[in-house]
Enzyme design. Structure first.
Site, mmCIF file in Angstrom:
data_model
loop_
_atom_site.group_PDB
_atom_site.id
_atom_site.type_symbol
_atom_site.label_atom_id
_atom_site.label_comp_id
_atom_site.label_asym_id
_atom_site.label_seq_id
_atom_site.Cartn_x
_atom_site.Cartn_y
_atom_site.Cartn_z
ATOM 1 N N ASN A 13 -10.471 -4.581 -2.747
ATOM 2 C CA ASN A 13 -9.284 -4.815 -3.388
ATOM 3 C C ASN A 13 -8.371 -5.370 -2.475
ATOM 4 O O ASN A 13 -7.740 -4.628 -1.426
ATOM 5 C CB ASN A 13 -8.762 -3.477 -3.891
ATOM 6 C CG ASN A 13 -7.235 -3.672 -4.542
ATOM 7 O OD1 ASN A 13 -6.907 -4.471 -4.764
ATOM 8 N ND2 ASN A 13 -6.656 -2.449 -4.697
ATOM 9 N N LYS A 15 -5.441 -6.678 -2.770
ATOM 10 C CA LYS A 15 -3.987 -6.298 -2.864
ATOM 11 C C LYS A 15 -3.342 -7.559 -2.770
ATOM 12 O O LYS A 15 -3.687 -8.719 -3.215
ATOM 13 C CB LYS A 15 -3.510 -5.255 -2.200
ATOM 14 C CG LYS A 15 -4.426 -3.970 -2.246
ATOM 15 C CD LYS A 15 -3.847 -2.641 -1.787
ATOM 16 C CE LYS A 15 -4.630 -1.469 -1.908
ATOM 17 N NZ LYS A 15 -4.287 -0.228 -1.631
ATOM 18 N N HIS A 99 -4.419 0.926 -11.303
ATOM 19 C CA HIS A 99 -4.282 1.233 -9.791
ATOM 20 C C HIS A 99 -3.043 2.037 -9.633
ATOM 21 O O HIS A 99 -2.100 1.691 -10.144
ATOM 22 C CB HIS A 99 -4.385 -0.062 -8.914
ATOM 23 C CG HIS A 99 -4.585 0.261 -7.341
ATOM 24 N ND1 HIS A 99 -3.641 0.839 -6.972
ATOM 25 C CD2 HIS A 99 -5.867 0.185 -6.803
ATOM 26 C CE1 HIS A 99 -3.852 1.097 -5.573
ATOM 27 N NE2 HIS A 99 -5.268 0.783 -5.569
ATOM 28 N N GLU A 101 -1.049 1.944 -7.610
ATOM 29 C CA GLU A 101 0.317 1.106 -6.888
ATOM 30 C C GLU A 101 0.811 0.644 -7.968
ATOM 31 O O GLU A 101 2.069 0.562 -8.331
ATOM 32 C CB GLU A 101 -0.176 0.145 -6.003
ATOM 33 C CG GLU A 101 -0.398 0.767 -4.752
ATOM 34 C CD GLU A 101 -1.583 -0.049 -3.952
ATOM 35 O OE1 GLU A 101 -1.754 -1.088 -4.137
ATOM 36 O OE2 GLU A 101 -2.050 0.496 -2.676
ATOM 37 N N GLU A 171 -9.481 7.431 -7.124
ATOM 38 C CA GLU A 171 -8.822 7.172 -5.854
ATOM 39 C C GLU A 171 -7.758 8.216 -5.904
ATOM 40 O O GLU A 171 -6.707 8.016 -6.220
ATOM 41 C CB GLU A 171 -8.354 5.835 -6.059
ATOM 42 C CG GLU A 171 -8.991 4.739 -6.013
ATOM 43 C CD GLU A 171 -8.698 3.378 -5.413
ATOM 44 O OE1 GLU A 171 -9.399 2.702 -4.714
ATOM 45 O OE2 GLU A 171 -7.786 2.911 -5.998
ATOM 46 N N GLY A 177 -4.591 4.011 1.689
ATOM 47 C CA GLY A 177 -3.867 3.270 2.649
ATOM 48 C C GLY A 177 -3.137 4.217 3.773
ATOM 49 O O GLY A 177 -2.428 3.979 4.697
ATOM 50 N N SER A 217 -9.119 4.829 1.793
ATOM 51 C CA SER A 217 -9.424 4.944 3.154
ATOM 52 C C SER A 217 -10.961 4.921 3.469
ATOM 53 O O SER A 217 -11.370 5.504 4.220
ATOM 54 C CB SER A 217 -8.735 5.882 3.651
ATOM 55 O OG SER A 217 -7.303 5.835 3.658
ATOM 56 N N GLY A 238 -9.721 -1.209 0.071
ATOM 57 C CA GLY A 238 -8.405 -1.916 0.425
ATOM 58 C C GLY A 238 -8.425 -2.410 1.529
ATOM 59 O O GLY A 238 -9.159 -3.509 1.926
#
Ligand code: PGA
Length: 257
Positions: A13, A15, A99, A101, A171, A177, A217, A238
């Protein structure tokens, strides 16, 4: 992983990182480092403007292109939106939905996530449906309850045949992250619960066919241990997917039995 019943998927991903002009170089480096033997499906989910480039660049080393979001609408006056048909038309095979985010910064609700997943299924794109608890929820022991609710909401109205073509990504928000990975046992516990929820909804055959990924992570060092778990069928990656050598190492970690 359980290769007998379902696909192993390693999905990057990106992003809002990388540039279209850098895709070729990234893919050359990835190709040099990927294992010769294919042991999983490899996907890179890029910003929409890079998908065509990824489709072309990914052909040689069999990397599928994916998107990171889709409109719930089919077509029409929705300025700025990208439809599932448009994604399919440029060659995207997968698309992330829900997601954390997007849930947080774009106020995406569970019902919107469900509508997006259905829009993708209708156009033959595999939705990678993300679910995950916050740190507060984990500390209050609400993880399983919340994840079960999210999975049920995301799959509402999706039938037993369609669900086999969905990918679920667990996730935990506190692991994204942050460099804080869920332990392999913690990740397995929740991924196992996700499969149990799907089993209750659709029966054992469908449940064992669904690929469930872990994300948060995941990196070149911890991937092998996570992927060794029976209900973790891959990863949504990510930060580590931005580095071709690290991403290739994670792909290579799927070679274990
Ligand atoms: P991370 O991101 O690997 O950088 O934690 C995972 C994700 O957000 O999908």
């Amino acid at each position: 992983m359980n290769r007998k019943y379902r696909r192993t998927v390693i999905a990057g991903n990106w992003k809002m990182n990388q540039l279209n002009s850098g895709v070729k170089k990234y893919m050359e480096e990835l190709k040099e480092n990927l294992p010769a033997q294919k042991t999983c499906d490899i996907v890179l989910c890029t910003p929409a403007v890079m998908i065509s480039t990824m489709v072309r660049a990914g052909k040689e080393c069999k990397v599928a292109a994916g998107a990171q979001d889709v409109s719930k609408y089919e077509k029409g006056a929705y300025t700025g939106e990208v439809s599932a048909e448009m994604l399919a038309d440029v060659g995207a095979k997968y698309c992330i939905v829900g997601h954390s985010e997007r849930r947080e910064y774009h106020q995406e609700s569970d019902s919107l996530v469900n509508e997006k997943a259905k829009a993708l299924i209708a156009k033959g794109i595999v939705p990678i449906i993300c679910v995950g608890e916050s740190l507060e929820q984990r500390e209050k022991n609400l993880t399983m309850e919340y994840i079960a609710y999210q999975v049920k909401a995301a799959l509402d109205g999706i039938d037993g045949t369609q669900v086999r073509h969905c990918v679920i990504a667990y996730e935990p928000i506190w692991a994204i992250g942050t460099g804080k990975t869920a332990t392999a046992d913690q990740a397995q516990e929740v991924c196992g619960e996700i499969r149990a929820v799907i089993r209750k909804m659709y029966g054992a055959r469908s449940a064992r066919a669904v690929s469930i990924l872990y994300g948060g992570s995941m990196n070149a060092k911890n991937a092998a241990e996570l992927l060794a778990m029976p209900d973790i069928d891959g990863g949504l990656i990510g930060g580590a997917s931005l580095k071709p050598v690290d991403f290739a190492t994670i792909v290579a970690a799927t070679a274990q039995e």
